[in-house]
Design a protein around this motif. Sequence first.
Motif, mmCIF file in Angstrom:
data_model
loop_
_atom_site.group_PDB
_atom_site.id
_atom_site.type_symbol
_atom_site.label_atom_id
_atom_site.label_comp_id
_atom_site.label_asym_id
_atom_site.label_seq_id
_atom_site.Cartn_x
_atom_site.Cartn_y
_atom_site.Cartn_z
ATOM 1 N N MET A 58 0.966 -1.133 0.137
ATOM 2 C CA MET A 58 0.030 0.013 0.076
ATOM 3 C C MET A 58 0.727 1.279 0.047
ATOM 4 N N ILE A 59 0.581 2.278 -0.632
ATOM 5 C CA ILE A 59 1.118 3.545 -0.608
ATOM 6 C C ILE A 59 0.423 4.773 -0.614
ATOM 7 N N LEU A 60 0.764 5.620 0.304
ATOM 8 C CA LEU A 60 0.145 6.685 0.664
ATOM 9 C C LEU A 60 0.989 8.095 0.215
ATOM 10 N N LEU A 61 0.873 8.857 -0.660
ATOM 11 C CA LEU A 61 1.937 9.668 -1.145
ATOM 12 C C LEU A 61 1.375 11.231 -1.308
ATOM 13 N N THR A 62 2.283 12.153 -1.453
ATOM 14 C CA THR A 62 1.975 13.433 -2.138
ATOM 15 C C THR A 62 2.891 13.564 -3.150
ATOM 16 N N THR A 63 2.620 14.141 -4.164
ATOM 17 C CA THR A 63 3.456 14.411 -5.215
ATOM 18 C C THR A 63 2.911 15.692 -6.156
ATOM 19 N N HIS A 64 3.708 16.399 -6.809
ATOM 20 C CA HIS A 64 3.072 17.264 -8.006
ATOM 21 C C HIS A 64 3.766 16.588 -9.122
ATOM 22 N N HIS A 65 4.013 15.409 -9.367
ATOM 23 C CA HIS A 65 4.385 14.823 -10.492
ATOM 24 C C HIS A 65 3.284 14.212 -11.188
ATOM 25 N N MET A 66 3.153 14.469 -12.478
ATOM 26 C CA MET A 66 1.978 14.006 -13.253
ATOM 27 C C MET A 66 2.238 12.664 -13.683
ATOM 28 N N PHE A 67 1.522 11.731 -13.112
ATOM 29 C CA PHE A 67 1.356 10.242 -13.513
ATOM 30 C C PHE A 67 0.779 10.085 -14.987
ATOM 31 N N SER A 68 1.090 9.172 -15.609
ATOM 32 C CA SER A 68 0.256 8.689 -16.842
ATOM 33 C C SER A 68 -0.936 8.461 -16.546
ATOM 34 N N ALA A 69 -2.026 8.318 -17.931
ATOM 35 C CA ALA A 69 -3.176 8.313 -17.434
ATOM 36 C C ALA A 69 -3.653 6.806 -16.895
ATOM 37 N N ASP A 70 -2.657 5.915 -17.357
ATOM 38 C CA ASP A 70 -2.834 4.442 -16.919
ATOM 39 C C ASP A 70 -2.291 4.104 -15.647
ATOM 40 N N PHE A 71 -1.717 4.837 -15.058
ATOM 41 C CA PHE A 71 -1.045 4.524 -13.530
ATOM 42 C C PHE A 71 -1.990 4.296 -12.723
ATOM 43 N N PRO A 72 -1.908 3.390 -11.991
ATOM 44 C CA PRO A 72 -2.979 2.729 -11.093
ATOM 45 C C PRO A 72 -2.967 3.698 -9.790
ATOM 46 N N LEU A 73 -3.773 4.469 -9.824
ATOM 47 C CA LEU A 73 -3.815 5.749 -8.778
ATOM 48 C C LEU A 73 -5.214 6.076 -8.273
ATOM 49 N N ARG A 74 -5.327 6.180 -7.199
ATOM 50 C CA ARG A 74 -6.644 6.860 -6.618
ATOM 51 C C ARG A 74 -6.430 8.184 -5.724
ATOM 52 N N ARG A 75 -7.142 9.188 -6.198
ATOM 53 C CA ARG A 75 -6.762 10.480 -5.568
ATOM 54 C C ARG A 75 -7.811 10.971 -4.384
ATOM 55 N N LEU A 76 -7.028 11.264 -3.268
ATOM 56 C CA LEU A 76 -7.811 12.085 -2.097
ATOM 57 C C LEU A 76 -7.486 13.479 -2.157
ATOM 58 N N ASP A 77 -8.660 14.234 -2.313
ATOM 59 C CA ASP A 77 -8.414 15.555 -2.748
ATOM 60 C C ASP A 77 -8.982 16.402 -1.369
ATOM 61 N N LEU A 78 -7.997 16.985 -0.692
ATOM 62 C CA LEU A 78 -8.107 17.667 0.534
ATOM 63 C C LEU A 78 -9.349 18.920 0.349
ATOM 64 N N ALA A 79 -9.326 19.392 -0.867
ATOM 65 C CA ALA A 79 -10.231 20.337 -0.946
ATOM 66 C C ALA A 79 -11.442 20.114 -0.425
ATOM 67 N N HIS A 80 -12.027 18.585 -0.416
ATOM 68 C CA HIS A 80 -13.301 18.319 -0.229
ATOM 69 C C HIS A 80 -13.386 18.322 1.251
ATOM 70 N N TYR A 81 -12.384 18.603 1.944
ATOM 71 C CA TYR A 81 -12.461 18.444 3.623
ATOM 72 C C TYR A 81 -12.080 19.890 4.165
ATOM 73 N N ARG A 82 -12.010 20.589 3.528
ATOM 74 C CA ARG A 82 -11.935 22.356 4.063
ATOM 75 C C ARG A 82 -13.248 22.551 4.645
ATOM 76 N N PRO A 83 -13.024 23.356 5.797
ATOM 77 C CA PRO A 83 -14.441 23.924 6.403
ATOM 78 C C PRO A 83 -14.911 25.118 5.531
ATOM 79 N N ARG A 84 -16.312 25.354 5.598
ATOM 80 C CA ARG A 84 -16.793 26.305 4.569
ATOM 81 C C ARG A 84 -16.350 27.785 4.776
ATOM 82 N N ALA A 85 -15.743 27.992 5.971
ATOM 83 C CA ALA A 85 -15.141 29.272 6.125
ATOM 84 C C ALA A 85 -13.694 29.350 5.993
ATOM 85 N N TYR A 86 -13.172 28.274 5.136
ATOM 86 C CA TYR A 86 -11.768 28.171 5.099
ATOM 87 C C TYR A 86 -11.426 29.619 3.863
#
Length: 210
Positions: free
Chosen positions: A182-210
Motif C-alpha cells: 500500500m502507498i500513500l503519497l503526496t507529489t506534484h508529479h504528473m502520472f500517466s493516465a493508466d497509472f494505477p492511482l486513486r486521488r484523495l483531494d483535501l479540498a473536499h474536507y476544508r471547512p466552509r469558512a476556509y
Amino acid sequence: MLAVSNLSAVRDDRVLFANLSFSLQAGEIVQVVGANGTGKTTLLNGLMGLVPLEEGRIAWCDVSIDDNPLLFKQNVSFIGHLLGLKALLTPVENLQFLAQLRAQSHPLGAIELALAKVGLSGYEDVPVASLSAGQKRRVALARLFLEQSPLWVLDEPFTAIDHAGVLALEGWLTDHAQQGGMILLTTHHMFSADFPLRRLDLAHYRPRAY
C-alpha cells in the motif's frame, strides 16, 4: 488495512481539513492532492505522529495506532521532506544507523543491493554531504527495499530525481502495489493516465469558512 476516520488538523488557529475519512487497502496507491497550504504534509506527518492532530481515529488492521503504536510503526516506511540522513556518514552507514532505529539489522550485501537498485553503485562509501540532492533522496528511497514494509508513506518522493529515476520510481510504486503493498503519497508529479492511482483531494474536507 489503514483506516482514517473523522480526522481534523489545525495550524495557527486555521483549520486545514476536517472530518477526513478514507481507507487504504492492499494493492492500492493513494495520492493526496490539494493546493499549497491545504495540509498534505500535515496529514502525512500526523499519521506518523510527528505533528498533533485535533481529533479523529487512525487504525491499522482494525487496531487504533494510539492503542498499539508499535504495531503500526513496524509496518510502515516513511520518507518525508527531511530525509533523516547524516551528512558525514556514507550511504551504507546511514542505512545501518536508520535500521538500528527500527531495531533491525541488514547484511552489508543487502544494503549494497538496495543502493544498486536505486542507482547508487559506486557511491556506497561516499559521505552523503558530497552527494547531489537527487542522490541523497535515492539513499532515503533505498530504505524501502530494506525495510520491506507493507505501507509506504511518501512526501514528494520525486523531488530532485532525474528522468530515469522518475521512471524507475514509478515502476517501484507499481511493483509494490502489485505485490500487495500500500502507498500513500503526496507529489506534484504528473502520472500517466493508466497509472494505477486513486486521488484523495483535501479540498473536499476544508471547512466552509476556509
